[in-house]
Design a protein around this motif. Sequence first.
Motif, PDB file in Angstrom:
ATOM      1  N   GLN A  44       0.776  -1.055   0.038  1.00  0.00           N
ATOM      2  CA  GLN A  44       0.302  -0.314  -0.096  1.00  0.00           C
ATOM      3  C   GLN A  44       0.965   1.716  -0.252  1.00  0.00           C
ATOM      4  N   ALA A  45       1.973   1.054   0.642  1.00  0.00           N
ATOM      5  CA  ALA A  45       2.533   2.497   0.724  1.00  0.00           C
ATOM      6  C   ALA A  45       3.662   2.436  -0.476  1.00  0.00           C
ATOM      7  N   ALA A  46       3.759   1.517  -1.244  1.00  0.00           N
ATOM      8  CA  ALA A  46       4.839   1.886  -2.891  1.00  0.00           C
ATOM      9  C   ALA A  46       3.163   2.557  -3.972  1.00  0.00           C
ATOM     10  N   ALA A  47       2.177   1.825  -3.619  1.00  0.00           N
ATOM     11  CA  ALA A  47       1.061   2.107  -4.151  1.00  0.00           C
ATOM     12  C   ALA A  47       0.601   3.561  -3.951  1.00  0.00           C
ATOM     13  N   LEU A  48       0.616   4.130  -2.306  1.00  0.00           N
ATOM     14  CA  LEU A  48       0.330   5.186  -2.695  1.00  0.00           C
ATOM     15  C   LEU A  48       1.819   6.513  -3.213  1.00  0.00           C
ATOM     16  N   ALA A  49       2.497   5.826  -3.357  1.00  0.00           N
ATOM     17  CA  ALA A  49       4.208   6.857  -3.384  1.00  0.00           C
ATOM     18  C   ALA A  49       4.368   6.655  -5.025  1.00  0.00           C
ATOM     19  N   GLU A  50       3.633   5.669  -6.017  1.00  0.00           N
ATOM     20  CA  GLU A  50       3.197   5.348  -7.111  1.00  0.00           C
ATOM     21  C   GLU A  50       2.406   6.001  -7.735  1.00  0.00           C
ATOM     22  N   ALA A  51       1.289   6.430  -6.851  1.00  0.00           N
ATOM     23  CA  ALA A  51      -0.401   7.492  -7.484  1.00  0.00           C
ATOM     24  C   ALA A  51       0.502   8.902  -6.848  1.00  0.00           C
ATOM     25  N   ALA A  52       1.051   9.163  -6.188  1.00  0.00           N
ATOM     26  CA  ALA A  52       1.486  10.241  -6.284  1.00  0.00           C
ATOM     27  C   ALA A  52       2.848  10.919  -7.455  1.00  0.00           C
ATOM     28  N   GLY A  53       2.958  10.298  -8.298  1.00  0.00           N
ATOM     29  CA  GLY A  53       4.738  10.265  -9.247  1.00  0.00           C
ATOM     30  C   GLY A  53       4.993  10.382  -8.514  1.00  0.00           C
ATOM     31  N   ALA A  54       5.813   9.485  -7.835  1.00  0.00           N
ATOM     32  CA  ALA A  54       7.188   9.794  -6.905  1.00  0.00           C
ATOM     33  C   ALA A  54       8.508   9.170  -7.797  1.00  0.00           C
ATOM     34  N   PRO A  55       9.334   9.708  -7.834  1.00  0.00           N
ATOM     35  CA  PRO A  55      10.867   9.054  -8.598  1.00  0.00           C
ATOM     36  C   PRO A  55      10.918   7.311  -8.458  1.00  0.00           C
ATOM     37  N   ALA A  56      11.750   6.723  -8.954  1.00  0.00           N
ATOM     38  CA  ALA A  56      11.439   5.725  -8.729  1.00  0.00           C
ATOM     39  C   ALA A  56      12.265   4.155  -7.680  1.00  0.00           C
ATOM     40  N   ALA A  57      13.421   5.296  -7.279  1.00  0.00           N
ATOM     41  CA  ALA A  57      14.343   4.790  -5.911  1.00  0.00           C
ATOM     42  C   ALA A  57      12.963   5.262  -4.907  1.00  0.00           C
ATOM     43  N   LEU A  58      11.913   6.398  -4.881  1.00  0.00           N
ATOM     44  CA  LEU A  58      11.493   6.597  -3.085  1.00  0.00           C
ATOM     45  C   LEU A  58      10.583   5.344  -3.965  1.00  0.00           C
ATOM     46  N   VAL A  59       9.813   4.925  -4.528  1.00  0.00           N
ATOM     47  CA  VAL A  59       8.880   4.304  -4.515  1.00  0.00           C
ATOM     48  C   VAL A  59       9.116   3.140  -4.358  1.00  0.00           C
TER      49      VAL A  59
END
Length: 204
Positions: A44-59
């Motif tokens: 879920q944390a990764a999905a939220l990061a991805e939805a926020a448009g975070a860079p790959a390393a932060l996802v």
Amino acid sequence: MNRDHDDDPTGAPTPIDALEALFEGAGAEQYLGEEVTQAQHMLQAAALAEAAGAPAALVVAALLHDIGHFQGTVSGAQWLAGTDNRHSQVGADRLAAWFGPAVTEPVRLHVPAKRYLCAVEPAYAGALSAESIRTLAVQGGPMSAAEVRAYEAGPYALDAVAVRRWDDLAKDPAAVVAGFAHYRTLLAALMAEHAARAAAATDR
């Protein structure tokens, strides 16, 4: 387990396989004190990061931020009883074999980021889950003014705050998100990039 182009041609398990095995094994256990499993929480944390448009390393940092819970020597019972398992440090140290600091440092700092936010945002602590409030005391409580200044001076402070906010939101037992296989290509790319940088540094 969905193995694809990141497979070892010899058929040996890859580091990505090892991570996936953690999600499918220890990760299937209940996230202590919460209503989701540890794997659900990190996905879920990764999905939220991805939805926020975070860079790959932060996802990837969001995906793996609690991996240290699977590696430490402190049992679940000891954790619930108030022994700090230092999971952010343990996880970051483990991940450093495969990833650079853009992944490992937000993982290392996501617990200090909670302490930081409790110090600088008065409303933040009130929105934490009961378990996060309990562990805050174990982890050192809100930062002092000096600790806040030192934290803010770090190059990955804001990234860790972002991971922390996704961490806090990633506890929904009804959420439906992509599984680990969704991130295999991303993981493989970042691992290859880290390996190439390490090899270049060795050749100098």
